[in-house]
Every structure is written in C-alpha cells, then in structure tokens.
Write a protein that holds these residues in place. Sequence first.
Motif, PDB file in Angstrom:
ATOM      1  N   TRP A  38     -11.675 -12.190 -43.693  1.00 16.63           N
ATOM      2  CA  TRP A  38     -10.865 -11.225 -42.920  1.00 16.63           C
ATOM      3  C   TRP A  38     -10.024 -12.028 -41.919  1.00 16.63           C
ATOM      4  CZ3 TRP A  38      -9.122  -8.882 -38.519  1.00 16.63           C
ATOM      5  CH2 TRP A  38      -8.716  -7.545 -38.625  1.00 16.63           C
ATOM      6  N   TYR A  42      -5.623  -7.450 -33.705  1.00 14.44           N
ATOM      7  CA  TYR A  42      -5.820  -6.213 -32.956  1.00 14.44           C
ATOM      8  C   TYR A  42      -4.857  -6.273 -31.787  1.00 14.44           C
ATOM      9  CZ  TYR A  42     -10.007  -4.813 -35.503  1.00 14.44           C
ATOM     10  OH  TYR A  42     -10.878  -4.397 -36.485  1.00 14.44           O
ATOM     11  N   ALA A  61     -11.134  -2.053 -41.763  1.00 20.20           N
ATOM     12  CA  ALA A  61     -11.850  -2.483 -40.554  1.00 20.20           C
ATOM     13  C   ALA A  61     -11.827  -1.389 -39.500  1.00 20.20           C
ATOM     14  CB  ALA A  61     -11.197  -3.750 -40.013  1.00 20.20           C
ATOM     15  N   CYS A  62     -12.648  -1.553 -38.476  1.00 22.36           N
ATOM     16  CA  CYS A  62     -12.664  -0.550 -37.400  1.00 22.36           C
ATOM     17  C   CYS A  62     -11.308  -0.571 -36.697  1.00 22.36           C
ATOM     18  CB  CYS A  62     -13.813  -0.780 -36.441  1.00 22.36           C
ATOM     19  SG  CYS A  62     -13.796  -2.366 -35.665  1.00 22.36           S
ATOM     20  N   ILE A  65     -11.203  -0.834 -30.622  1.00 25.27           N
ATOM     21  CA  ILE A  65     -12.244  -1.626 -29.956  1.00 25.27           C
ATOM     22  C   ILE A  65     -11.952  -1.618 -28.462  1.00 25.27           C
ATOM     23  CG2 ILE A  65     -13.280  -3.919 -29.723  1.00 25.27           C
ATOM     24  CD1 ILE A  65     -12.449  -4.523 -32.610  1.00 25.27           C
ATOM     25  N   GLN A  69     -15.607  -5.025 -25.483  1.00 28.53           N
ATOM     26  CA  GLN A  69     -16.625  -4.779 -26.517  1.00 28.53           C
ATOM     27  C   GLN A  69     -16.423  -5.672 -27.736  1.00 28.53           C
ATOM     28  OE1 GLN A  69     -16.835  -0.604 -27.467  1.00 28.53           O
ATOM     29  NE2 GLN A  69     -17.960  -0.146 -25.600  1.00 28.53           N
ATOM     30  N   GLY A  70     -17.536  -5.958 -28.417  1.00 27.29           N
ATOM     31  CA  GLY A  70     -17.472  -6.787 -29.618  1.00 27.29           C
ATOM     32  C   GLY A  70     -16.995  -8.197 -29.294  1.00 27.29           C
ATOM     33  N   VAL A  71     -16.839  -8.996 -30.329  1.00 32.68           N
ATOM     34  CA  VAL A  71     -16.337 -10.356 -30.109  1.00 32.68           C
ATOM     35  C   VAL A  71     -14.867 -10.278 -29.678  1.00 32.68           C
ATOM     36  CG1 VAL A  71     -16.058 -12.639 -31.127  1.00 32.68           C
ATOM     37  CG2 VAL A  71     -17.916 -11.190 -31.919  1.00 32.68           C
ATOM     38  N   CYS A  72     -14.120  -9.372 -30.318  1.00 35.44           N
ATOM     39  CA  CYS A  72     -12.687  -9.256 -30.010  1.00 35.44           C
ATOM     40  C   CYS A  72     -12.441  -8.814 -28.571  1.00 35.44           C
ATOM     41  CB  CYS A  72     -12.033  -8.260 -30.970  1.00 35.44           C
ATOM     42  SG  CYS A  72     -11.955  -8.859 -32.664  1.00 35.44           S
ATOM     43  N   HIS A  93     -21.770  -7.487 -31.230  1.00 34.03           N
ATOM     44  CA  HIS A  93     -20.864  -7.756 -32.355  1.00 34.03           C
ATOM     45  C   HIS A  93     -20.634  -6.474 -33.160  1.00 34.03           C
ATOM     46  CE1 HIS A  93     -20.607  -8.727 -36.783  1.00 34.03           C
ATOM     47  NE2 HIS A  93     -19.501  -9.258 -36.320  1.00 34.03           N
ATOM     48  N   ILE A  94     -19.364  -6.238 -33.539  1.00 31.07           N
ATOM     49  CA  ILE A  94     -19.040  -5.051 -34.322  1.00 31.07           C
ATOM     50  C   ILE A  94     -18.886  -5.490 -35.776  1.00 31.07           C
ATOM     51  CG2 ILE A  94     -17.363  -3.180 -34.652  1.00 31.07           C
ATOM     52  CD1 ILE A  94     -16.560  -3.767 -31.623  1.00 31.07           C
ATOM     53  N   CYS A  96     -17.650  -5.090 -39.229  1.00 31.50           N
ATOM     54  CA  CYS A  96     -16.695  -4.325 -40.049  1.00 31.50           C
ATOM     55  C   CYS A  96     -16.935  -4.635 -41.508  1.00 31.50           C
ATOM     56  CB  CYS A  96     -15.265  -4.690 -39.655  1.00 31.50           C
ATOM     57  SG  CYS A  96     -14.826  -4.097 -38.018  1.00 31.50           S
ATOM     58  N   GLU A 103     -17.252 -16.160 -36.872  1.00 30.89           N
ATOM     59  CA  GLU A 103     -15.997 -15.524 -36.446  1.00 30.89           C
ATOM     60  C   GLU A 103     -15.317 -16.371 -35.374  1.00 30.89           C
ATOM     61  OE1 GLU A 103     -16.772 -11.455 -35.486  1.00 30.89           O
ATOM     62  OE2 GLU A 103     -14.676 -10.993 -35.036  1.00 30.89           O
ATOM     63  N   ASP A 119      -8.087 -12.413 -35.014  1.00 26.95           N
ATOM     64  CA  ASP A 119      -9.499 -12.403 -35.406  1.00 26.95           C
ATOM     65  C   ASP A 119      -9.635 -12.981 -36.814  1.00 26.95           C
ATOM     66  OD1 ASP A 119     -12.194 -11.843 -35.664  1.00 26.95           O
ATOM     67  OD2 ASP A 119     -11.905  -9.704 -36.076  1.00 26.95           O
ATOM     68  N   ASP A 121     -12.631 -14.024 -39.722  1.00 28.46           N
ATOM     69  CA  ASP A 121     -14.050 -13.940 -40.105  1.00 28.46           C
ATOM     70  C   ASP A 121     -14.316 -14.790 -41.338  1.00 28.46           C
ATOM     71  OD1 ASP A 121     -13.873 -11.901 -38.256  1.00 28.46           O
ATOM     72  OD2 ASP A 121     -15.050 -10.480 -39.431  1.00 28.46           O
TER      73      ASP A 121
END
Length: 147
Positions: A38, A42, A61-62, A65, A69-72, A93-94, A96, A103, A119, A121
């Motif tokens: 990925w 974002y 993907a989500c 965000i 929150q999350g890594v992003c 971590h979120i 997806c 990541e 981002d 992955d």
Amino acid sequence: MSLLAEQLDALLYNETDQIANLANASALLNEALADVNWVGFYLYHEQTDELVLGPFQGKVACMHIKNGQGVCGTALKQQKCLRIANVHEFKGHIACDSASNSELVIPLFKGERPFGVLDIDSPSFDRFTAEDEATLCEFAQTLMKHL
Ligand code: SME
C-alpha cells in the motif's frame, strides 16, 4: 538528488494539478519500491482536524483518520517520520490491509501548515531502513515543490 526524486521531478514537470501529481507520485512509488502492499496519501482537513484518504495504490483503505490517531495521525501530530518495524506493536495502529506488517509514514507540510502524510506499508516486518526513510523524505520534499 536520488534517482527516485529526480524521476518524480521530471514526471511532475509543468503540472500543477494536485490530484494528478499525488496520483502519479503514488503510482511511481508503487512501481519503484519492492515489497510494498500500500502506497498513498492522506490529506489534512483543518476544519475537522483529520486526515482524509487521498490518491493511493493498494487495497481499499479507511477514509478518515483523526489527527493523533494511528501511525498516520501520530506522525502528523508529532511532525516526524515514523518508521515502524512491526505495526502490531504500535498502540493504536489502524489495520486497513491485514497484509501490512511494517509501515513508514512521512508527514507533509506546506511551509508551516500540515498538508497530509505519505503512507507506505509492507507485508514484511522491518522492511524500511534509515536509508529508505532518507530517500523517501527527499521524495516527499520534491513532491511538495509541485503542490
Ligand atoms: N495503518 C495506518 C492506516 C492507513 S493504512 O495503513 C492504509 C495507520 O495506523 O495510521
């Protein structure tokens, strides 16, 4: 300049459309990087203080965000690159794509203002080296000159 940043600079030459540039930047990375599942962006929305899914290559993907929150969201809030060897050990971590195991997130700024994140992955653990991080930071800086 790294070959990757030079390729991006040439690819985006004379193009100012933001979506077109982000879309081709994600496609270029997806072609150039081995062992990634990925790659994408974002984009930061100030009114809602969140990241919203932008151009990418990979599985669905989500889409939203929250900042922090999350890594992003953490990379954005802390204004630093996050290179995570094992995402399952990152609190918050979120997930997806369940294939993702490591990541790299690079926060993007337009001057002082948050713009979003890049981002990337990988299905492999510990996929990204410090050298990858440096190369991709330079890639991100080159991209920001075209946005
Ligand atoms: N893993 C990210 C969410 C985005 S997907 O990886 C595409 C995170 O924790 O912020």
